[in-house]
Design a protein around this motif. Structure first.
Motif, PDB file in Angstrom:
ATOM      1  N   SER A  47       0.784  -1.234   0.000  1.00  3.82           N
ATOM      2  CA  SER A  47       0.000   0.000   0.000  1.00  3.82           C
ATOM      3  C   SER A  47       0.820   1.290   0.000  1.00  3.82           C
ATOM      4  N   SER A  48       1.952   1.330   0.701  1.00  5.04           N
ATOM      5  CA  SER A  48       2.710   2.581   0.806  1.00  5.04           C
ATOM      6  C   SER A  48       3.668   2.804  -0.365  1.00  5.04           C
ATOM      7  N   LEU A  49       3.714   1.870  -1.297  1.00  4.77           N
ATOM      8  CA  LEU A  49       4.643   2.001  -2.428  1.00  4.77           C
ATOM      9  C   LEU A  49       4.110   2.959  -3.488  1.00  4.77           C
ATOM     10  N   ARG A 164       9.601   9.480   4.198  1.00  6.19           N
ATOM     11  CA  ARG A 164       8.165   9.572   3.860  1.00  6.19           C
ATOM     12  C   ARG A 164       7.376  10.205   5.012  1.00  6.19           C
ATOM     13  N   ASN A 165       7.655   9.754   6.238  1.00  6.88           N
ATOM     14  CA  ASN A 165       6.950  10.295   7.408  1.00  6.88           C
ATOM     15  C   ASN A 165       7.272  11.772   7.619  1.00  6.88           C
ATOM     16  N   ILE A 172      11.383  19.489   6.394  1.00  9.80           N
ATOM     17  CA  ILE A 172      12.266  19.704   5.237  1.00  9.80           C
ATOM     18  C   ILE A 172      13.217  18.506   5.133  1.00  9.80           C
ATOM     19  N   VAL A 173      13.157  17.795   4.011  1.00  5.41           N
ATOM     20  CA  VAL A 173      13.992  16.601   3.810  1.00  5.41           C
ATOM     21  C   VAL A 173      14.956  16.761   2.642  1.00  5.41           C
ATOM     22  N   MET A 188       5.867  16.370  -8.042  1.00  6.19           N
ATOM     23  CA  MET A 188       4.786  15.385  -8.122  1.00  6.19           C
ATOM     24  C   MET A 188       3.945  15.342  -6.832  1.00  6.19           C
ATOM     25  N   ASN A 189       4.403  16.070  -5.814  1.00  7.10           N
ATOM     26  CA  ASN A 189       3.663  16.105  -4.551  1.00  7.10           C
ATOM     27  C   ASN A 189       3.565  14.726  -3.871  1.00  7.10           C
ATOM     28  N   PHE A 190       4.620  13.914  -4.001  1.00  7.71           N
ATOM     29  CA  PHE A 190       4.606  12.568  -3.429  1.00  7.71           C
ATOM     30  C   PHE A 190       4.696  12.602  -1.910  1.00  7.71           C
ATOM     31  N   TYR A 191       4.076  11.614  -1.291  1.00  8.68           N
ATOM     32  CA  TYR A 191       4.147  11.325   0.166  1.00  8.68           C
ATOM     33  C   TYR A 191       3.488  12.394   1.038  1.00  8.68           C
ATOM     34  N   ARG A 192       2.819  13.347   0.446  1.00  3.84           N
ATOM     35  CA  ARG A 192       2.201  14.415   1.275  1.00  3.84           C
ATOM     36  C   ARG A 192       0.845  13.983   1.772  1.00  3.84           C
TER      37      ARG A 192
END
Length: 192
Positions: A47-49, A164-165, A172-173, A188-192
């Motif tokens: 699911s988290s992929l 991701r968390n 900021i990562v 792409m706005n991933f993991y938000r």
């Protein structure tokens, strides 16, 4: 040519992955490191992929400036769930002149005896192990095995889960990711 295969979901790939792969390419007898993006690890929830090709794109962007590091989608077209032993057989058939080895963290070596056909893997391939947990040596049944090589790579205390968390909570990562990967994630706005 000696190829080290670095398997992972790379969800996302981060500087820790690059440091380890580059160290293997520069300080072992491996000529190239291929990042094998795994479509689905039988031991992980899917699911988290991110999508397979989005993760491949991140790996491609992270490695494109390094001549010894490559991205690989070799497992995308193999039956799922796939096992490493099948991937190795497929690669050997496709590239008979290459010698393929595995790269894994020492924590994975502890459970290596549970892998499907691990004896076949050890019979035909070398394994390069990097320290993952701490400086304390991890005891395994494979200590002293002639095909298992410990490479004194830097210990990286960074994980894709942490990143991701952190993104999810607005941290900021950017310094933890290769620049091209950060730009892609942000766009792409991933993991938000």
């Amino acid at each position: 040519m000696k190829i080290g295969l670095y398997f992972g979901s790379f969800n996302p790939i981060h500087i820790g992955h690059l440091v380890i792969a580059n160290h293997m390419a520069e300080y072992s007898d491996l000529d190239q490191i291929w990042f094998v993006v795994t479509p689905h690890n039988p031991f992980k929830k899917k699911s988290s992929l991110l999508d397979n090709y989005q993760r491949l794109e991140m790996v491609y962007r992270a490695t494109k400036d390094y001549s010894k590091l490559k991205s690989s989608d070799i497992e995308f077209n193999l039956p799922q769930p796939n096992y490493t032993v099948n991937t190795l057989a497929h690669l050997q058939e496709k590239h008979p002149d290459y010698e393929f080895s595995l790269i894994m963290g020492e924590d994975n070596l502890k459970s290596f005896h549970k892998w499907k056909n691990y004896e076949v893997i050890l019979e035909n391939h070398h394994i390069y192990v990097y320290p993952r947990i701490s400086e304390n040596k991890v005891e395994t049944q494979f200590d002293g095995h002639k095909k298992i090589h410990t490479v004194n790579a830097p210990i990286m205390q960074l994980s894709s889960t942490f990143i991701r968390n952190a993104i999810k909570t607005g941290k900021i990562v950017k310094p933890m990711l290769p620049e091209f990967v950060w730009e892609y994630l942000d766009e792409m706005n991933f993991y938000r």
